[in-house]
Design an enzyme around this catalytic site. Structure first.
Site, PDB file in Angstrom:
ATOM      1  N   GLY A 114       0.719  -1.202  -0.059  1.00 13.90           N
ATOM      2  CA  GLY A 114      -0.081   0.052   0.001  1.00 13.90           C
ATOM      3  C   GLY A 114       0.826   1.475  -0.048  1.00 13.90           C
TER       4      GLY A 114
ATOM      5  N   ARG B 173      -1.663   8.645   3.769  1.00  7.50           N
ATOM      6  CA  ARG B 173      -1.472   9.701   5.005  1.00  7.50           C
ATOM      7  C   ARG B 173      -0.370  10.101   5.785  1.00  7.50           C
ATOM      8  NH1 ARG B 173      -6.597   6.681   7.549  1.00  7.50           N
ATOM      9  NH2 ARG B 173      -6.125   5.028   6.183  1.00  7.50           N
TER      10      ARG B 173
ATOM     11  N   ASN C 223     -12.022  -6.904  12.806  1.00 10.00           N
ATOM     12  CA  ASN C 223     -10.793  -7.706  12.006  1.00 10.00           C
ATOM     13  C   ASN C 223      -9.734  -7.052  12.289  1.00 10.00           C
ATOM     14  OD1 ASN C 223      -9.264  -9.218  10.285  1.00 10.00           O
ATOM     15  ND2 ASN C 223     -10.108  -8.388   8.517  1.00 10.00           N
TER      16      ASN C 223
ATOM     17  N   ASN D 166      -1.443   4.394  10.112  1.00  9.44           N
ATOM     18  CA  ASN D 166      -1.712   4.888   9.001  1.00  9.44           C
ATOM     19  C   ASN D 166      -1.297   6.329   8.597  1.00  9.44           C
ATOM     20  OD1 ASN D 166      -3.528   2.906   7.841  1.00  9.44           O
ATOM     21  ND2 ASN D 166      -4.917   3.366   9.613  1.00  9.44           N
TER      22      ASN D 166
ATOM     23  N   ARG E 228      32.719   9.245  20.126  1.00  9.93           N
ATOM     24  CA  ARG E 228      32.172   8.865  18.549  1.00  9.93           C
ATOM     25  C   ARG E 228      32.818   7.531  18.223  1.00  9.93           C
ATOM     26  NH1 ARG E 228      34.901  13.677  15.660  1.00  9.93           N
ATOM     27  NH2 ARG E 228      34.254  12.525  13.670  1.00  9.93           N
TER      28      ARG E 228
ATOM     29  N   LYS F  48      37.359   9.828  19.596  1.00  5.17           N
ATOM     30  CA  LYS F  48      36.962   9.295  18.263  1.00  5.17           C
ATOM     31  C   LYS F  48      38.075   8.262  17.737  1.00  5.17           C
ATOM     32  CE  LYS F  48      38.132  10.059  14.216  1.00  5.17           C
ATOM     33  NZ  LYS F  48      38.709  10.739  13.103  1.00  5.17           N
TER      34      LYS F  48
ATOM     35  N   ALA G  44      53.189  21.763  30.197  1.00  3.23           N
ATOM     36  CA  ALA G  44      51.753  22.364  29.845  1.00  3.23           C
ATOM     37  C   ALA G  44      52.080  23.561  28.742  1.00  3.23           C
ATOM     38  CB  ALA G  44      50.999  23.274  31.062  1.00  3.23           C
TER      39      ALA G  44
ATOM     40  N   ARG H  14      57.773  25.204  23.721  1.00  2.00           N
ATOM     41  CA  ARG H  14      56.678  26.331  24.066  1.00  2.00           C
ATOM     42  C   ARG H  14      57.828  27.570  24.271  1.00  2.00           C
ATOM     43  NH1 ARG H  14      55.091  24.916  30.129  1.00  2.00           N
ATOM     44  NH2 ARG H  14      56.815  25.807  31.344  1.00  2.00           N
TER      45      ARG H  14
HETATM   46  C1  UD1 Z   1      -8.013  -4.157   6.326  1.00  2.00           C
HETATM   47  C2  UD1 Z   1      -8.999  -5.379   6.466  1.00  2.00           C
HETATM   48  C3  UD1 Z   1     -10.125  -4.991   7.696  1.00  2.00           C
HETATM   49  C4  UD1 Z   1      -9.264  -4.932   8.846  1.00  2.00           C
HETATM   50  C5  UD1 Z   1      -8.074  -4.105   8.609  1.00  2.00           C
HETATM   51  C6  UD1 Z   1      -7.252  -4.205   9.996  1.00  2.00           C
HETATM   52  C7  UD1 Z   1      -9.545  -5.904   3.922  1.00  2.00           C
HETATM   53  C8  UD1 Z   1     -10.554  -5.756   2.943  1.00  2.00           C
HETATM   54  N1  UD1 Z   1      -9.840  -5.243   5.263  1.00  2.00           N
HETATM   55  O1  UD1 Z   1      -8.351  -2.992   5.922  1.00  2.00           O
HETATM   56  O2  UD1 Z   1     -10.891  -5.751   7.728  1.00  2.00           O
HETATM   57  O3  UD1 Z   1      -9.916  -4.334   9.874  1.00  2.00           O
HETATM   58  O4  UD1 Z   1      -7.044  -4.350   7.736  1.00  2.00           O
HETATM   59  O5  UD1 Z   1      -6.068  -3.065   9.790  1.00  2.00           O
HETATM   60  O6  UD1 Z   1      -8.466  -6.755   4.065  1.00  2.00           O
HETATM   61  N2  UD1 Z   1      -2.278  -3.725   1.020  1.00  2.00           N
HETATM   62  C9  UD1 Z   1      -1.469  -4.158  -0.064  1.00  2.00           C
HETATM   63  N3  UD1 Z   1      -2.107  -4.496  -1.246  1.00  2.00           N
HETATM   64  C10 UD1 Z   1      -3.225  -3.865  -1.565  1.00  2.00           C
HETATM   65  C11 UD1 Z   1      -4.163  -3.278  -0.524  1.00  2.00           C
HETATM   66  C12 UD1 Z   1      -3.596  -3.333   0.818  1.00  2.00           C
HETATM   67  O7  UD1 Z   1      -0.357  -4.676   0.041  1.00  2.00           O
HETATM   68  O8  UD1 Z   1      -3.975  -3.686  -2.608  1.00  2.00           O
HETATM   69  C13 UD1 Z   1      -1.633  -3.632   2.419  1.00  2.00           C
HETATM   70  C14 UD1 Z   1      -1.446  -2.493   2.919  1.00  2.00           C
HETATM   71  O9  UD1 Z   1      -0.341  -1.953   2.520  1.00  2.00           O
HETATM   72  C15 UD1 Z   1      -1.509  -2.701   4.433  1.00  2.00           C
HETATM   73  C16 UD1 Z   1      -2.372  -3.904   4.544  1.00  2.00           C
HETATM   74  O10 UD1 Z   1      -2.532  -4.508   3.142  1.00  2.00           O
HETATM   75  O11 UD1 Z   1      -0.346  -2.934   4.972  1.00  2.00           O
HETATM   76  C17 UD1 Z   1      -4.003  -3.527   4.973  1.00  2.00           C
HETATM   77  O12 UD1 Z   1      -4.366  -2.752   4.090  1.00  2.00           O
HETATM   78  P1  UD1 Z   1      -5.296  -1.525   4.099  1.00  2.00           P
HETATM   79  O13 UD1 Z   1      -5.835  -0.654   2.805  1.00  2.00           O
HETATM   80  O14 UD1 Z   1      -4.966  -0.479   5.218  1.00  2.00           O
HETATM   81  O15 UD1 Z   1      -6.606  -2.269   4.780  1.00  2.00           O
HETATM   82  P2  UD1 Z   1      -7.598  -1.499   5.803  1.00  2.00           P
HETATM   83  O16 UD1 Z   1      -8.743  -0.840   4.771  1.00  2.00           O
HETATM   84  O17 UD1 Z   1      -7.185  -0.963   6.704  1.00  2.00           O
HETATM   85 CA    CA Z   2      -5.181  -0.174   7.267  1.00  2.00          CA
END
Ligand code: UD1
Ligand code: CA
Length: 460
Positions: A12, A16, A170, A228, A333, A351, A423, A440
């Site tokens: 991801g 943010r 979850n 996030n 250092r 150092k 000194a 000196r």
């Molecule tokens: C996800 C869960 C949600 C859970 C939450 C917990 C799903 C659909 N939802 O939501 O139920 O409560 O995590 O934190 O799974 N990522 C990828 N590739 C992608 C999308 C995401 O690698 O295409 C990775 C992100 O980098 C992240 C993780 O998956 O590390 C979670 O993704 P994120 O988009 O944050 O999921 P949430 O919406 O938080």
């Molecule tokens: Ca997340």
């Protein structure tokens, strides 16, 4: 072969965070977010860890190197799609796989282990870890049926008003039976509010296919917290730091003010050591027993033996032997090796130098690229002039030498044992043992010069 695998989702963008760096490479307590997750997975007995990378993939891959395998998710089409990208690394494997979020570093190895045990004992196709949160905003909600068994996970954006009230969420951490996971992934669709392939939908698919699916509630809900934005990074850091400090306290370390002390995850401290407020103890620093550390000291990558006292100092990649005192306001250092019962006093910088046992460098000195023997006295303001404008040069000082105040030792130079340097001397040539060196200007007295200058005394 049946060996435990893990998939860490780290593709991801982490928008943010407002950062040039991928989110999972942000650090808390000395480790990146993804390393905390990795270490928890390995700690739970995982043999084979796959990280799904996408956004700034190369940076994450360069960082983690050979510690994990990688699967590339070029477009981030959802958590289910992310796991699909690891299919080729899983399909010849039997057994189970743990799926974890690369941005949720608080999960403990024991928690993963416990989940896996219950997953296997219940003969589940999938087990999801859940937590009860007072504010479940943003998380997928766990929908349970009449018998209390999990029926599905609904994402916030897809939830009904009643489902939004559910407090059980979850964690984003799951155990899957590999063949069942692969089968369920092949049936995923992206017909939902976000148009994504949700990993969470695999659970409903498995339930509908009459497989056992479990939902295990975690005792410490904080373990599921994800990062996030920068505020959550801080919250997670606070929890990790407090956990680390508590561990040291239970091992017999006194920490005067845990809210104002920062200790990295890999630091080791022995019992009866006291840490005063304002300290940052970083990287793989090792501190012995009965030390007094701080206040206000930054210690990074150092090894410190027993009975050492450090006050208001900065120390990097250095070694300090037993019964030595450092500070206040000293700077060690990289490459400083300080012997036993040494004093490195105020405004002393060392150092890349070895300082022998019982040597005193008490005030206002610079000792760089040097080898200082045992029982040497380096007077106030003595300086090793190690840089000639082009190269760094080395100075050697023998045992029991006395270096007077405000002496310059112009490197490369050797001062032999028992030598005495007056000194204010600027030493550019070798000083033989047992000898006095004075380099000196001789003092000149011009009697009554001051009075004469001002014309006050016309008798002279
Ligand atoms: C996800 C869960 C949600 C859970 C939450 C917990 C799903 C659909 N939802 O939501 O139920 O409560 O995590 O934190 O799974 N990522 C990828 N590739 C992608 C999308 C995401 O690698 O295409 C990775 C992100 O980098 C992240 C993780 O998956 O590390 C979670 O993704 P994120 O988009 O944050 O999921 P949430 O919406 O938080
Ligand atoms: Ca997340």
């Amino acid at each position: 072969m049946e060996e435990l695998s893990a998939i860490i989702l780290a593709a991801g963008a982490g928008t943010r965070m407002k950062s040039e760096k991928p989110k999972v490479l942000h650090e808390v307590c000395g480790k990146t977010l993804v390393e905390w997750v990795c270490d928890a997975a390995y700690g739970a007995g995982v043999k084979n860890c796959i990280t799904v990378v996408g956004h700034k993939a190369q940076m994450v891959m360069d960082y983690l190197g050979s510690r994990v395998q990688f699967a590339l998710q070029e477009q981030q089409l959802g958590t289910g799609h992310a796991v699909m990208q690891a299919k080729h690394l899983l399909q010849d494997k039997k057994g189970h796989v743990i799926v974890l979020g690369g941005d949720a570093p608080l999960v403990k190895a024991e928690t993963i282990k416990k989940a896996l045990e219950s997953h296997i004992a219940d003969n589940n196709a999938a087990t999801v870890l859940t937590a009860e949160l007072s504010d479940s905003t943003g998380y997928g909600r766990i929908v349970r049926g009449k018998a209390g068994r999990i029926v599905q996970i609904v994402e916030q954006k897809d939830a009904t008003i009643e489902q939004l009230d559910i407090k059980e969420v979850n964690s984003g951490i799951y155990c899957f039976n590999i063949s069942h996971l692969l089968e369920a992934l092949s049936k995923l669709s992206n017909q939902n509010a976000q148009g994504e392939y949700y990993l969470t939908d695999t659970l409903e698919i498995l339930i509908k296919g009459n497989h056992n699916v479990g939902a295990m509630k975690i005792e410490n809900a904080y373990e599921i917290l994800g990062v996030n934005d920068r505020k959550q990074l801080w919250q997670v850091q606070q929890i990790l730091n407090q956990n680390i400090i508590e561990k040291h306290m239970y091992n017999g370390v006194t920490v005067i003010d845990p809210n104002n002390t920062y200790i990295d995850g890999n630091v080791e401290i022995m019992s009866d050591t006291v840490i005063h407020p304002g300290c940052m103890i970083q990287k793989a620093t090792k501190i012995g027993a009965n030390c007094i550390i701080g206040p206000n000291s930054q210690i990074e990558g150092c090894t410190i033996e027993d009975y050492v006292e450090i006050k208001n100092s900065v120390m990097v990649d250095s070694y300090v032997s037993a019964h030595t005192k450092v500070g206040p306001f000293a700077y060690l250092r990289p490459g400083s090796h300080i012997g036993e019962n040494v004093k490195i006093g105020d405004f002393v910088e060392v150092k890349n130098a070895k300082i022998g046992n019982n040597t005193k460098i008490s005030h206002l000195s610079y000792v760089g690229d040097a080898q200082v023997g045992e029982n040497v006295n380096m007077g106030c303001g003595s300086i090793v002039v190690n840089y000639d404008g082009k190269k760094k040069q080395k100075t050697i000082i023998g045992d029991n030498a006395f270096v007077g105040c405000n002496v310059n030792l112009v490197s490369p130079v050797i001062v032999h044992e028992n030598a005495f340097i007056a000194a204010g001397s600027t030493i550019t040539q070798e000083v033989p043992k047992d000898s006095l060196a004075i380099a000196r200007e001789r003092q000149t007295i011009k009697k009554d010069w001051v009075r004469k200058r001002s014309g006050q005394d016309d008798t002279v």
